[in-house]
Every structure is written in structure tokens, then in C-alpha cells.
Motif scaffolding. Structure first.
Motif, PDB file in Angstrom:
ATOM      1  N   PHE A   1      -3.123  -8.922  12.458  1.00  0.00           N
ATOM      2  CA  PHE A   1      -1.895  -8.877  11.671  1.00  0.00           C
ATOM      3  C   PHE A   1      -0.690  -9.067  12.568  1.00  0.00           C
ATOM      4  O   PHE A   1      -0.747  -8.845  13.793  1.00  0.00           O
ATOM      5  CB  PHE A   1      -1.775  -7.556  10.907  1.00  0.00           C
ATOM      6  CG  PHE A   1      -1.641  -6.341  11.787  1.00  0.00           C
ATOM      7  CD1 PHE A   1      -0.402  -5.876  12.200  1.00  0.00           C
ATOM      8  CD2 PHE A   1      -2.766  -5.653  12.209  1.00  0.00           C
ATOM      9  CE1 PHE A   1      -0.275  -4.764  13.007  1.00  0.00           C
ATOM     10  CE2 PHE A   1      -2.659  -4.531  13.022  1.00  0.00           C
ATOM     11  CZ  PHE A   1      -1.405  -4.087  13.427  1.00  0.00           C
ATOM     12  N   GLU A   2       0.423  -9.479  11.944  1.00  0.00           N
ATOM     13  CA  GLU A   2       1.711  -9.579  12.617  1.00  0.00           C
ATOM     14  C   GLU A   2       2.806  -9.345  11.592  1.00  0.00           C
ATOM     15  O   GLU A   2       2.706  -9.819  10.450  1.00  0.00           O
ATOM     16  CB  GLU A   2       1.888 -10.935  13.282  1.00  0.00           C
ATOM     17  CG  GLU A   2       3.188 -11.068  14.076  1.00  0.00           C
ATOM     18  CD  GLU A   2       3.260 -12.360  14.859  1.00  0.00           C
ATOM     19  OE1 GLU A   2       4.358 -12.940  14.926  1.00  0.00           O
ATOM     20  OE2 GLU A   2       2.227 -12.793  15.398  1.00  0.00           O
ATOM     21  N   ASP A   3       3.829  -8.614  11.979  1.00  0.00           N
ATOM     22  CA  ASP A   3       4.901  -8.249  11.055  1.00  0.00           C
ATOM     23  C   ASP A   3       6.219  -8.284  11.818  1.00  0.00           C
ATOM     24  O   ASP A   3       6.385  -7.574  12.815  1.00  0.00           O
ATOM     25  CB  ASP A   3       4.645  -6.845  10.499  1.00  0.00           C
ATOM     26  CG  ASP A   3       5.589  -6.475   9.367  1.00  0.00           C
ATOM     27  OD1 ASP A   3       6.617  -7.163   9.193  1.00  0.00           O
ATOM     28  OD2 ASP A   3       5.312  -5.496   8.654  1.00  0.00           O
TER      29      ASP A   3
ATOM     30  N   ILE B   1       0.821  -1.207   0.000  1.00  0.00           N
ATOM     31  CA  ILE B   1       0.000   0.000   0.000  1.00  0.00           C
ATOM     32  C   ILE B   1       0.857   1.260   0.000  1.00  0.00           C
ATOM     33  O   ILE B   1       0.475   2.271  -0.613  1.00  0.00           O
ATOM     34  CB  ILE B   1      -0.977  -0.006   1.209  1.00  0.00           C
ATOM     35  CG1 ILE B   1      -1.970   1.164   1.098  1.00  0.00           C
ATOM     36  CG2 ILE B   1      -0.225   0.032   2.519  1.00  0.00           C
ATOM     37  CD1 ILE B   1      -2.853   1.121  -0.119  1.00  0.00           C
ATOM     38  N   ASP B   2       2.019   1.262   0.661  1.00  0.00           N
ATOM     39  CA  ASP B   2       2.842   2.464   0.673  1.00  0.00           C
ATOM     40  C   ASP B   2       3.332   2.805  -0.725  1.00  0.00           C
ATOM     41  O   ASP B   2       3.459   3.984  -1.082  1.00  0.00           O
ATOM     42  CB  ASP B   2       4.006   2.348   1.652  1.00  0.00           C
ATOM     43  CG  ASP B   2       4.603   0.958   1.722  1.00  0.00           C
ATOM     44  OD1 ASP B   2       3.840  -0.010   1.685  1.00  0.00           O
ATOM     45  OD2 ASP B   2       5.833   0.830   1.835  1.00  0.00           O
TER      46      ASP B   2
ATOM     47  N   PRO C   1       0.114   0.944  10.339  1.00  0.00           N
ATOM     48  CA  PRO C   1       0.546  -0.448  10.112  1.00  0.00           C
ATOM     49  C   PRO C   1       0.359  -0.827   8.642  1.00  0.00           C
ATOM     50  O   PRO C   1      -0.574  -1.548   8.268  1.00  0.00           O
ATOM     51  CB  PRO C   1      -0.365  -1.250  11.040  1.00  0.00           C
ATOM     52  CG  PRO C   1      -1.615  -0.431  11.133  1.00  0.00           C
ATOM     53  CD  PRO C   1      -1.169   1.006  11.072  1.00  0.00           C
ATOM     54  N   LEU C   2       1.269  -0.369   7.804  1.00  0.00           N
ATOM     55  CA  LEU C   2       1.090  -0.474   6.352  1.00  0.00           C
ATOM     56  C   LEU C   2       1.006  -1.910   5.868  1.00  0.00           C
ATOM     57  O   LEU C   2       0.249  -2.214   4.935  1.00  0.00           O
ATOM     58  CB  LEU C   2       2.234   0.255   5.652  1.00  0.00           C
ATOM     59  CG  LEU C   2       2.283   1.769   5.909  1.00  0.00           C
ATOM     60  CD1 LEU C   2       3.573   2.361   5.381  1.00  0.00           C
ATOM     61  CD2 LEU C   2       1.082   2.454   5.273  1.00  0.00           C
ATOM     62  N   SER C   3       1.760  -2.822   6.471  1.00  0.00           N
ATOM     63  CA  SER C   3       1.730  -4.207   6.011  1.00  0.00           C
ATOM     64  C   SER C   3       0.397  -4.878   6.311  1.00  0.00           C
ATOM     65  O   SER C   3       0.104  -5.951   5.764  1.00  0.00           O
ATOM     66  CB  SER C   3       2.874  -4.999   6.650  1.00  0.00           C
ATOM     67  OG  SER C   3       2.772  -4.974   8.063  1.00  0.00           O
ATOM     68  N   ALA C   4      -0.432  -4.272   7.164  1.00  0.00           N
ATOM     69  CA  ALA C   4      -1.745  -4.834   7.475  1.00  0.00           C
ATOM     70  C   ALA C   4      -2.824  -4.360   6.516  1.00  0.00           C
ATOM     71  O   ALA C   4      -3.967  -4.830   6.586  1.00  0.00           O
ATOM     72  CB  ALA C   4      -2.145  -4.463   8.908  1.00  0.00           C
TER      73      ALA C   4
ATOM     74  N   PHE D   1      12.057 -10.193   6.416  1.00  0.00           N
ATOM     75  CA  PHE D   1      10.695  -9.822   6.797  1.00  0.00           C
ATOM     76  C   PHE D   1       9.795 -11.043   6.727  1.00  0.00           C
ATOM     77  O   PHE D   1       9.996 -11.953   5.925  1.00  0.00           O
ATOM     78  CB  PHE D   1      10.148  -8.697   5.908  1.00  0.00           C
ATOM     79  CG  PHE D   1      10.031  -9.065   4.443  1.00  0.00           C
ATOM     80  CD1 PHE D   1       8.852  -9.551   3.904  1.00  0.00           C
ATOM     81  CD2 PHE D   1      11.130  -8.927   3.602  1.00  0.00           C
ATOM     82  CE1 PHE D   1       8.749  -9.887   2.568  1.00  0.00           C
ATOM     83  CE2 PHE D   1      11.042  -9.260   2.252  1.00  0.00           C
ATOM     84  CZ  PHE D   1       9.847  -9.745   1.737  1.00  0.00           C
ATOM     85  N   ASP D   2       8.806 -11.064   7.584  1.00  0.00           N
ATOM     86  CA  ASP D   2       7.818 -12.150   7.619  1.00  0.00           C
ATOM     87  C   ASP D   2       6.549 -11.556   8.225  1.00  0.00           C
ATOM     88  O   ASP D   2       6.505 -11.243   9.418  1.00  0.00           O
ATOM     89  CB  ASP D   2       8.326 -13.314   8.466  1.00  0.00           C
ATOM     90  CG  ASP D   2       7.460 -14.569   8.325  1.00  0.00           C
ATOM     91  OD1 ASP D   2       6.302 -14.451   7.894  1.00  0.00           O
ATOM     92  OD2 ASP D   2       7.954 -15.661   8.663  1.00  0.00           O
ATOM     93  N   SER D   3       5.534 -11.368   7.405  1.00  0.00           N
ATOM     94  CA  SER D   3       4.317 -10.713   7.879  1.00  0.00           C
ATOM     95  C   SER D   3       3.084 -11.418   7.339  1.00  0.00           C
ATOM     96  O   SER D   3       3.106 -11.995   6.253  1.00  0.00           O
ATOM     97  CB  SER D   3       4.295  -9.238   7.458  1.00  0.00           C
ATOM     98  OG  SER D   3       4.197  -9.104   6.052  1.00  0.00           O
ATOM     99  N   TRP D   4       2.013 -11.374   8.114  1.00  0.00           N
ATOM    100  CA  TRP D   4       0.729 -11.902   7.661  1.00  0.00           C
ATOM    101  C   TRP D   4      -0.379 -10.976   8.161  1.00  0.00           C
ATOM    102  O   TRP D   4      -0.221 -10.243   9.145  1.00  0.00           O
ATOM    103  CB  TRP D   4       0.484 -13.333   8.153  1.00  0.00           C
ATOM    104  CG  TRP D   4       0.460 -13.491   9.653  1.00  0.00           C
ATOM    105  CD1 TRP D   4       1.500 -13.862  10.462  1.00  0.00           C
ATOM    106  CD2 TRP D   4      -0.659 -13.265  10.527  1.00  0.00           C
ATOM    107  NE1 TRP D   4       1.106 -13.891  11.775  1.00  0.00           N
ATOM    108  CE2 TRP D   4      -0.210 -13.533  11.850  1.00  0.00           C
ATOM    109  CE3 TRP D   4      -1.978 -12.874  10.337  1.00  0.00           C
ATOM    110  CZ2 TRP D   4      -1.051 -13.412  12.957  1.00  0.00           C
ATOM    111  CZ3 TRP D   4      -2.820 -12.741  11.430  1.00  0.00           C
ATOM    112  CH2 TRP D   4      -2.362 -13.012  12.732  1.00  0.00           C
ATOM    113  N   SER D   5      -1.478 -11.000   7.469  1.00  0.00           N
ATOM    114  CA  SER D   5      -2.665 -10.258   7.891  1.00  0.00           C
ATOM    115  C   SER D   5      -3.904 -10.975   7.392  1.00  0.00           C
ATOM    116  O   SER D   5      -3.874 -11.662   6.366  1.00  0.00           O
ATOM    117  CB  SER D   5      -2.640  -8.818   7.361  1.00  0.00           C
ATOM    118  OG  SER D   5      -2.729  -8.798   5.943  1.00  0.00           O
ATOM    119  N   THR D   6      -4.973 -10.834   8.132  1.00  0.00           N
ATOM    120  CA  THR D   6      -6.241 -11.436   7.745  1.00  0.00           C
ATOM    121  C   THR D   6      -7.382 -10.507   8.125  1.00  0.00           C
ATOM    122  O   THR D   6      -7.252  -9.702   9.060  1.00  0.00           O
ATOM    123  CB  THR D   6      -6.428 -12.816   8.409  1.00  0.00           C
ATOM    124  OG1 THR D   6      -7.616 -13.439   7.911  1.00  0.00           O
ATOM    125  CG2 THR D   6      -6.515 -12.691   9.920  1.00  0.00           C
TER     126      THR D   6
END
Length: 666
Positions: free
Chosen positions: A249-251, A63-64, A122-125, A223-228
Motif C-alpha cells: 500500500f501507499e498513501d 474502514i474507519d 494503516p486504515l487506508s490499506a 489524498f492519493d492512495s492505493w492498496s493491493t
């Protein structure tokens, strides 16, 4: 993280009432999953839309990257959300910066997304594929949750089944072996719908340290990230719909050195009731739980100096807006909103690689706002005026230092509670002079409270330590702008805006000595500039671009930073995307971006060179619902300096090539 089970159950079952509706009634019900429509005077402010096609064409898939389609949107640092510290992910506009906190209000389906403790996003979320569109509104705001919008508002709207289809998904891998996996299921349930989505990104990352500066402790930016997310929408009556959303989410990331691990996680839940009848209304409530951790590694001994092992925080808020049918060409908005942020940091200090003590700091911030705004349409002229009154408070602030035995040390303190009222307003005019020319102008004020992070938490980006300041005052915006929107030919739109914005009592990281900075209120950050946008659409080809020029400086009489640019803010920023859709489900796009010279610090002692990057995106249909997706980031392999502290540098994303498959089932 604290679970939010009750709202998850509500979200999972919210569409149930739709099955009980009569068939003839269901045919009359239109469920959008969105808030109330924008008012007639919304274009009086400088607004840029980023449509779904452009969001999906971001070469990084993040998204960024997608938001940079609007020139002037920036994080505090140039690093993207895979290789930056999450606490540096504040979003701002118009160079009204000074530190890493967001000065732009970022909303997802009406809910503020900023971290309750830090103020970062929290951009990765926030996955671009879950969104329908994004509106970037520059300038101060006095509507719902307007406290905090001193640089503008970014309003993101989730996509529904009409945009998503029943099932979408993608799986990609890049030339470093990193992967991106995402999927969305969006069934229609009676007159309502549900959207279930998930995403997982992981990889070894690239070396952010230049080759000439690497040491045995240097490492890749893993990096290791997930979101739902689960979102459900259902009608309660033909003109009232209920919307619910839960997300988690977690990043986790590693930055520069082995052991320099950082990350964030959280859970969000919200309920929204939207009425579109004669007495239109929008009622919203949300709850957020967040956490953050960060380990600081010395750049000389490569041993830990600080372990910020937990930063638990809770954000909660609500709003109610009513639009009574006053008639006479008026659209009246009456509303109230409330926000609360509570959090604390839990840290272990180190000496020679061993724990030497403990630190805790935190508090509670809150704001209650009341607002009204009226748009009056009189032929080709639309006038708007609005005002807010905010009751803000800063409470329960503390800073505690203990030794290994648990004894409280003399540096520990508690801070007096503070509270007060602040007023703000905005007004504007929009004149449709002809079918091809619109003139607009606006004036506005606004405010932003210091975050808990700015008030109570110190941090280190070795070798610089930045101190907190519990006596920080609210930032106050005063600004005005004028612009013109042109449609000279079919498919051609042009926009030009000139603005003058000043944030008084702006919070900046002020240099004290060679290794120390402190958050302080300076007299002001004053920014003047021009923003331009252009687009051309012809059949299956489109070209869109934006340009931002900002002359910003700090006003701090008697201090070395007086007259200098705010740190990390470029004078020039530009973005342009050309896309071609030769047939259905095909898409080819090229994006060119430029960011001008920036300075690392408030004294302009270390510079970040300008950078120009070229990205590419291609989607080519294969058999059935499957497509081949190719993406290229920074194809020219431009060197992007993201940090420069006395010559010690970090670098941004090098050339990266992605390939994978996408599925679209309608």
C-alpha cells in the motif's frame, strides 16, 4: 520499501496442491480461510459483531467509518483516513487514551496491523470490501499477541469466494470530482481458492481550515492512495489448510498548508497453518516493512520547519497455539507468540526555510509471550480462565543530532537497554439462564509497551511541540465488567455492559508550557461506563445500534491534569443504522452517529463541540451484474471540529455525495 518476493511467489502458487487431490477427497475437504473457531466462553467478554453488509454500507467506503458502527471505537482525532495525519490513526476503546497510539489490538486474519514504529493502524490499506466480518472485543486480552490489548481487540476476517463471488468491483466519483476504484477476483482453485484485490482512491479533498482562518498558503486536504492484496488458501490434508497473504500500500496526503505533505507505505506478508483435527492448532508467521514521511509547515511563516523524510521500520512476529483434546467439557488453549519492532526516524531540521541540521532516532522493541486458557462448559454455565507471561525488552535506543557538516552535537545520546517479565490474566463466566437471557462477567489485566515513537521521536503540530521520553514505563490494565444479553422476541437482541477499567502508568501528552508537551507516565487513566447494543431483524428490514457512555479521568496527583478527562475522549458516543433490502441485490441504509464533547488537550483548555452526522447508502440493481451505488456522507453538513488549538481549528468531512457503478459476478 523492501520487497517481499519469496512469500509473494508462495502465495501465487499455494493453491497448486489442490489440483492434485482426488475428486472424492476434494468433496470431503472444507477450506474456510479462517483461523480456529472461537471458544465457548468468548461471549463472556463484551463482543460486538459488524457483519459484511454493514461494512459495505459505510458512506465513505472506508474502514474507519465502518468500525464506528461499534460505539466507542475511536481514532485519536475525529478526522477520517483521508484528511488526518497517519500517525494520529491509533485505535482505542473505552476512552483509555491520552495520545495517538493504539491501545486496541487490531488483527487481520490473526496478524497485528499496527505500524511497528508508531503504533497507528494503516486504515487506508484495509478495504472494507475485502472483509467478511469484524469482531470488536472490549476489555483486556491475554490470548495470542495479548500484550497491547489494554483497551480490547478488533479482529477482522477476510472474505472468501462464498461472500465475494468470482468478480466484484466498483467505480465511484463524488461531487468534488474525487474517485474511488476497487476490484476483487476470487476464483476457486480445486479445493482451495485465491483472492486478488486492488483499490485506488484519489481526490483534491476539502478545505480543513475554516474560511475565516484561511491564508494564501492554505490548501485542500488532497489524498492519493492505493492498496493491493493477494491471498491464497489450499488444503494440505482434509483437516489442515495453508493460508498465505501478501499486500502492499501507499498513501499520500496534504494537510492544511501547501507543502505540508505526509504519507505512509508498506508491504506485508504472512503464512498461516491451521489444523482442525482432534489436536487443533494455529501457526502463524508474518513480516512487515513500513515507512512514513511528514513535512511540518510553520503556521506563521508558512515555511518548512521540519522534514521527517523517512521513518523506515520492520515488524516481525509468530505464534503457535495448540488445543489438545482434554475432554470433560474443557477447551484448552496453549500458546506462545513473539513480536519485534525495529525502526528509526530520519529528519532534517529547518531554520528560516533552509536546512539547518539533521536528526535520527530509533531503537528496537520486542516481546515474547506464553499463554494458556481453559474454557469449561458445565451445563448452562461456561467458566474461563487464562494467564500470560511476557518477556519484554527495549534495546538499541538512540537520539542523534548532527549539524550540516555531519558533526555530532551534544544533545545526542544512547539509551540503556531494558527488559523484564510481566504477568497478566483474565477470567470470566457465562450463564445461559434461559434461551432468552445470558449473564456474563469478567476480570482481566494486561500490558502495553511504549512504542518506538513514544520513546524516541518528538513531533510538532504547529505551534505545539511534543517531546519524546525514553524512560517511559509499560502501561498496565486492571479491569472488570458485567453484562446481560437478551433475546426477548424473535429477531430482537439487546445487550448491556457495565465496566470499570484502569490503565496504570498511562502514557499521556502532558502540557509543560504554552508550546511544549511531553509524553509522560501518569499514575492512571480510570474509565467507568456503560455500553449498550440493540438490533431488530424482520424479513428484509434491520435496525442496529450501539451506545457508549464513559466517565474517564486522569489520576496525576500534584499535576494540573489531575481529575481531567483524557484528551480527545468523548463521554458519549452512539451509532444506529436502519437498512432495508426490498429485493435481491437492493440495499437502502441510513446511519446516524453522535460523538460528544471532547477536549483537544490534557488541561481541557480547548474543546471540540459535539457532532451528529447522518449518512446514507443505496444500491439499486440495473441490467445483468451491474448496480447503481449512491452514498451520502454527513448529509446535514454538520460542522465537525477535529482540532482546536487556541481557536485555530481544523474541520472534518463536509456533506459529500458519491455515485457510481458496482459489478457482482457469481
Amino acid at each position: 520499501m523492501r520487497p517481499i518476493v519469496p512469500l509473494a511467489v508462495i502465495a501465487a502458487g499455494i493453491a497448486t496442491p489442490a489440483f492434485a487431490a482426488e475428486e472424492d477427497q476434494a468433496q470431503q475437504i472444507v477450506v474456510t480461510g479462517e483461523g480456529l473457531a472461537a471458544t465457548p466462553a468468548a461471549p463472556a467478554y463484551d463482543v460486538q459483531q459488524i457483519e459484511r453488509d454493514r461494512l459495505l454500507s459505510a458512506a465513505s467506503g472506508r474502514i474507519d467509518d465502518a468500525l464506528s458502527a461499534a460505539a466507542g471505537v475511536q481514532q485519536f482525532r475525529r478526522s477520517d483516513s483521508r484528511s488526518s495525519n497517519p500517525s494520529a490513526q491509533g485505535i482505542t476503546l473505552r476512552a483509555l487514551g491520552g495520545n495517538a497510539t493504539s491501545r486496541t489490538l487490531v488483527l487481520l486474519d490473526g496478524v497485528p496491523m499496527a505500524d511497528p514504529f508508531f503504533g497507528y493502524i494503516p486504515l487506508s490499506a484495509i478495504a472494507p470490501e475485502r472483509l467478511g466480518s469484524v469482531s470488536v472485543i472490549r476489555g483486556g486480552g491475554s490470548g495470542a499477541f495479548g500484550a497491547g490489548a489494554v483497551a480490547g481487540t478488533i479482529a477482522m476476517t477476510s472474505a472468501g469466494p462464498a461472500q465475494l463471488g468470482l468478480l466484484t468491483g466498483s467505480a465511484l466519483v463524488n461531487d468534488r470530482g474525487e474517485s474511488e476504484l476497487s476490484g476483487t477476483l476470487a476464483p476457486r482453485l480445486g479445493s482451495g481458492f485465491a483472492v486478488v484485490s486492488g483499490r485506488w482512491d484519489r481526490g483534491q479533498g476539502f478545505c480543513t481550515t475554516p474560511a475565516s482562518q484561511r491564508v494564501p498558503a492554505s490548501t485542500r486536504a488532497r489524498f492519493d492512495s492505493w492498496s493491493t492484496s493477494l491471498r491464497a488458501v489450499a488444503p494440505l490434508t482434509p483437516d489442515i489448510e495453508l493460508q498465505a497473504r501478501v499486500a502492499a500500500f501507499e498513501d499520500n496526503r496534504t494537510l492544511r498548508f501547501k507543502g505540508a505533505d505526509t504519507g505512509m507505505n508498506g508491504q506485508d506478508a504472512s503464512l498461516r497453518l491451521v489444523g482442525r483435527g482432534a489436536w487443533a492448532f494455529d501457526a502463524l508467521a508474518y513480516l512487515q516493512t513500513r515507512d512514513f514521511y511528514n513535512t511540518v509547515i510553520s503556521a506563521t511563516t508558512f515555511l518548512p520547519t521540519l522534514d521527517q523524510r523517512k521513518t523506515p521500520s520492520t515488524g516481525a512476529g509468530a505464534k503457535f497455539e495448540l488445543r489438545p483434546p482434554v475432554g470433560g467439557g474443557h477447551v484448552l488453549r496453549l500458546g506462545a507468540d513473539w513480536r519485534s519492532a525495529e525502526g528509526r526516524t530520519i529528519e532534517d531540521t529547518y531554520r528560516l526555510g533552509k536546512v539547518s541540521g539533521h536528526r535520527r532516532a530509533g531503537g528496537t522493541n520486542s516481546d515474547v509471550g506464553f499463554y494458556l486458557e481453559d474454557d469449561w462448559t458445565a451445563g448452562p454455565l461456561v467458566l474461563t480462565a487464562g494467564a500470560r507471561a511476557d518477556r519484554w525488552s527495549v534495546r538499541n535506543g538512540f537520539y542523534e543530532v548532527t549539524n550540516l557538516a555531519g558533526a555530532i552535537q551534544p544533545a545526542s545520546t544512547t539509551y540503556a537497554n531494558r527488559a523484564g517479565w510481566e504477568g497478566s490474566f483474565r477470567g470470566g463466566a457465562l450463564l445461559h439462564t434461559t434461551r432468552a437471557i445470558d449473564l456474563r462477567g469478567s476480570v482481566y489485566t494486561g500490558l502495553r509497551q511504549p512504542t518506538l515513537n513514544e520513546l524516541y521521536r518528538q513531533f510538532t503540530v504547529f505551534p505545539i511541540t511534543t517531546l519524546a521520553n525514553a524512560n517511559l514505563r509499560n502501561e498496565k490494565l486492571i479491569g472488570f465488567e458485567g453484562g446481560v444479553d437478551l433475546r426477548p422476541l424473535e429477531g430482537v437482541t439487546l445487550g448491556l455492559t457495565a465496566f470499570d477499567n484502569e490503565v496504570r502508568h498511562a502514557i499521556a501528552n502532558v502540557t509543560i508550557d504554552a508550546t511544549t508537551r511531553q509524553r509522560q507516565n501518569v499514575d492512571a487513566v480510570h474509565a467507568r461506563g456503560i455500553e449498550a447494543s440493540a438490533s431488530y431483524t424482520a424479513s428484509r428490514f434491520s435496525l442496529a445500534g450501539s451506545l457508549s457512555y464513559t466517565d474517564a479521568h486522569v489520576r496525576a496527583p500534584g499535576q494540573p491534569l489531575d481529575g481531567k478527562r483524557p484528551s480527545q475522549t468523548p463521554r458519549w458516543a452512539a451509532s444506529a443504522t436502519a437498512s432495508w433490502q426490498p429485493a435481491e441485490r437492493w440495499r437502502l441504509a441510513l446511519t446516524l452517529r453522535h460523538v460528544g464533547l471532547q477536549y483537544e488537550d490534557d488541561l481541557q483548555s480547548d474543546s471540540l463541540a459535539p457532532a451528529t452526522t447522518l449518512d446514507a447508502f443505496a444500491q439499486v440493481p440495473l441490467a445483468g451484474p451491474f448496480s447503481l451505488v449512491l452514498r451520502g456522507e454527513n448529509l446535514t453538513d454538520e460542522v465537525i471540529v477535529t482540532r482546536n488549538s487556541g481557536g485555530t481549528q481544523d474541520l472534518g468531512t463536509p456533506r459529500t455525495i458519491w455515485a457510481g457503478l458496482r459489478i457482482d459476478m457469481r
